[in-house]
Design an enzyme around this catalytic site. Structure first.
Site, short mmCIF file in Angstrom:
data_model
loop_
_atom_site.label_atom_id
_atom_site.label_comp_id
_atom_site.label_asym_id
_atom_site.label_seq_id
_atom_site.Cartn_x
_atom_site.Cartn_y
_atom_site.Cartn_z
N HIS A 147 50.31 5.65 21.12
CA HIS A 147 51.33 4.60 21.14
C HIS A 147 51.71 4.24 22.57
O HIS A 147 51.92 5.10 23.42
CB HIS A 147 52.55 4.93 20.28
CG HIS A 147 53.38 6.10 20.73
ND1 HIS A 147 54.37 5.99 21.69
CD2 HIS A 147 53.40 7.38 20.32
CE1 HIS A 147 54.95 7.17 21.86
NE2 HIS A 147 54.38 8.03 21.03
N ASP A 180 54.01 11.60 26.48
CA ASP A 180 54.42 10.92 25.26
C ASP A 180 54.62 9.43 25.54
O ASP A 180 55.71 9.03 25.92
CB ASP A 180 55.72 11.54 24.73
CG ASP A 180 56.15 11.00 23.39
OD1 ASP A 180 55.31 10.42 22.69
OD2 ASP A 180 57.33 11.16 23.04
N GLU A 216 56.41 3.09 18.42
CA GLU A 216 56.47 4.33 17.65
C GLU A 216 57.83 5.00 17.81
O GLU A 216 58.36 5.57 16.86
CB GLU A 216 55.36 5.28 18.11
CG GLU A 216 55.23 6.55 17.30
CD GLU A 216 56.07 7.73 17.79
OE1 GLU A 216 56.15 8.74 17.09
OE2 GLU A 216 56.66 7.62 18.89
N GLU A 217 58.39 4.95 19.01
CA GLU A 217 59.55 5.78 19.33
C GLU A 217 60.80 5.42 18.55
O GLU A 217 61.52 6.30 18.10
CB GLU A 217 59.84 5.73 20.83
CG GLU A 217 58.77 6.35 21.72
CD GLU A 217 58.65 7.86 21.54
OE1 GLU A 217 59.35 8.44 20.69
OE2 GLU A 217 57.83 8.46 22.24
N ASP A 220 49.08 12.21 19.94
CA ASP A 220 50.50 12.02 20.27
C ASP A 220 51.21 13.36 20.38
O ASP A 220 52.35 13.51 19.96
CB ASP A 220 51.17 11.13 19.21
CG ASP A 220 52.59 10.72 19.61
OD1 ASP A 220 52.93 10.82 20.81
OD2 ASP A 220 53.35 10.32 18.71
N HIS A 231 60.64 13.28 25.82
CA HIS A 231 61.81 12.38 25.82
C HIS A 231 62.78 12.65 26.96
O HIS A 231 64.00 12.46 26.80
CB HIS A 231 62.56 12.48 24.48
CG HIS A 231 61.76 12.04 23.30
ND1 HIS A 231 62.24 12.13 22.01
CD2 HIS A 231 60.51 11.50 23.18
CE1 HIS A 231 61.32 11.68 21.16
NE2 HIS A 231 60.26 11.30 21.86
#
Length: 454
Positions: A276, A288, A322-323, A350, A420
């Site tokens: 993604h 990520d 995606e997030e 991922d 994140h």
């Protein structure tokens, strides 16, 4: 009917020859990547020149153009799929403070994705600490109304695969605000989804229940969550103040980016590799999921460098959103169904750009058995684990179309130190580990292309 010894010997000889050929091709895949691969250079550009790529942002739009340009140098065909995506913005830096008549201690916090903001007046209140929703419900409206709920359940350290630990804890981040709002809470503070004690917070998506009030939600760093919990036990009259300026703006037009090498025998049958393109806004989105994107692109590049002509179409997809919405994955699956496309496998990377460990699967027993039958070919490259359930968030919507889902699984021990956060940057990715992951995905694609899954 009896089969002669010579016939058995002949069959075994054919099997041995095929395995020898496969081992040679797979070695060439890894040799090609480790000598001539370009995924690390691609990741450097994506993360350091474009940077964080939250859906709806200008940098996400730049990442779409970048991935199209890269794929056009490799693929037979490149196209985009329009998709409307949410546009959440963080705004100015968040403030978090533990307060009383005697103290005011700053702690590191960040707004959770999709949260409403507090505005300049902030939120100040007494605090109720809980570990889970059952504890929260047991307290009832009388105890919770008008207060801030502090969800402080750590990821379980006894899970060796850290994604299982993440899965056991993340419900408080995703649904905590609405669960607390049902009982009259005015805000929530959630312990960050991190494996270790760190002073920086982890963001991530949260979701609101449309039937209850939207209250602001933040994450607090794991180290500060520990200290806050100790202070609350010593002083029940402590208050917490936080201030956020995030907001949800109107949806924005964005795109999935698709590049493919056409199959020589079965062009209408697709083997999908993917990552993604969007990321959270705090770091550079390196693990990520910049790593997954460049690894998916690299599958096509390796085949091109080798001069390998696949029988099936090999398609690389860079999903958007995606997030905090999964709009790209859902739109891809919708279009695949509308066009009656045949996917014989969908693979997603991922879980970071770390050293290879194996593949997880959401597939039939027969498919699992077939992939596991290739274990001896893949084991020399660190690919030994094929037993965990899973696939990937973006490829998940394809499950309803009877597509076997496969997730590339690297070592997971460090992932939730970066996930994140501001620490998810290019310098945290090891070049060789990233390349080994790209080659691992390519090796699996080669085997699926040659033998199929059914």
């Amino acid at each position: 009917m009896k089969i002669s010894f010579s016939a058995i010997f002949f069959i075994l000889s054919l099997v041995a020859a095929a395995q020898s050929e496969d081992a040679s091709v797979i070695k060439s895949i890894f040799d090609t990547e480790l000598k001539s691969g370009g995924c690390y250079q691609d990741l450097e550009f994506l993360t350091t020149k474009i940077g964080a790529r939250l859906s709806g942002s200008a940098s996400a739009a730049k990442a779409v153009e970048w991935s199209k340009n890269v794929l056009e140098t490799i693929a037979d065909d490149v196209f985009t799929q329009p998709v409307m995506v949410p546009h959440w913005v963080r705004g100015q830096k968040e403030i978090g403070k533990i307060t009383s008549k005697k103290i005011s201690i700053a702690v590191n916090v960040c707004a959770l994705g999709n949260s409403v903001g507090t505005g300049p007046s902030g939120v100040l209140g007494s605090v109720i600490e809980v570990k889970n929703f059952d504890e929260l419900k047991a307290l009832g409206t009388k105890a919770v109304k008008g207060k801030i709920v502090f969800f402080n359940r750590p990821m379980d350290p006894t899970f060796i695969h850290t994604f299982q630990a993440y899965g056991s804890a993340v419900d408080q981040r995703v649904f905590g605000a609405s669960e607390a709002a049902k009982l009259g809470a005015i805000g929530v503070v959630v312990r960050s989804m991190g494996s270790n004690l760190e002073t920086y917070p982890h963001t991530g998506v949260m979701k609101y229940d449309s039937t209850v009030a939207k209250i602001p939600a933040i994450a607090i760093s794991t180290a500060h969550a520990e200290e806050f919990s100790k202070m609350l036990k010593a002083d029940k009259d402590l208050k917490f103040y936080f201030e956020t300026h995030c907001e949800m703006l109107p949806d924005v037009q964005s795109y999935n980016v698709v590049g493919e090498i056409k199959g020589s025998e079965y062009p209408d049958q697709i083997i999908l590799v993917s990552g993604h393109l969007d990321s959270w806004d705090l770091g550079q989105g390196a693990h990520d999921d910049g790593a997954g994107c460049v690894q998916a692109i690299e599958v096509l590049r390796i085949f091109k460098l080798m001069g390998f002509k696949p029988k099936h179409t090999i398609r690389a997809v860079m999903y958007m959103n995606e997030e905090n919405g999964l709009r790209g994955g859902n739109e891809y699956a919708r279009l695949a169904k509308e066009k009656n496309e045949k996917h014989i496998a969908a693979i997603e990377s991922d879980e970071g750009g770390f050293a290879p460990r194996g593949f997880n699967m959401e597939a039939s027993d027969d498919v699992r058995a077939k992939i596991k039958s290739w274990r001896t070919l893949l084991e020399p490259y660190g690919l030994t684990d094929f037993d965990l359930e899973g696939g990937g968030a973006d490829i998940g919507p394809l499950a309803s179309q009877d597509v076997p889902l496969i997730g590339y699984m690297p070592d997971s021990q460090r992932y939730f130190s970066y996930h994140h956060t501001v620490e998810d940057t290019f310098d945290k990715v090891n070049k060789r580990e990233l390349e080994l992951g790209a080659a691992s995905m390519t090796a699996l694609v080669y085997l699926i292309d040659k033998y199929g899954l059914k």
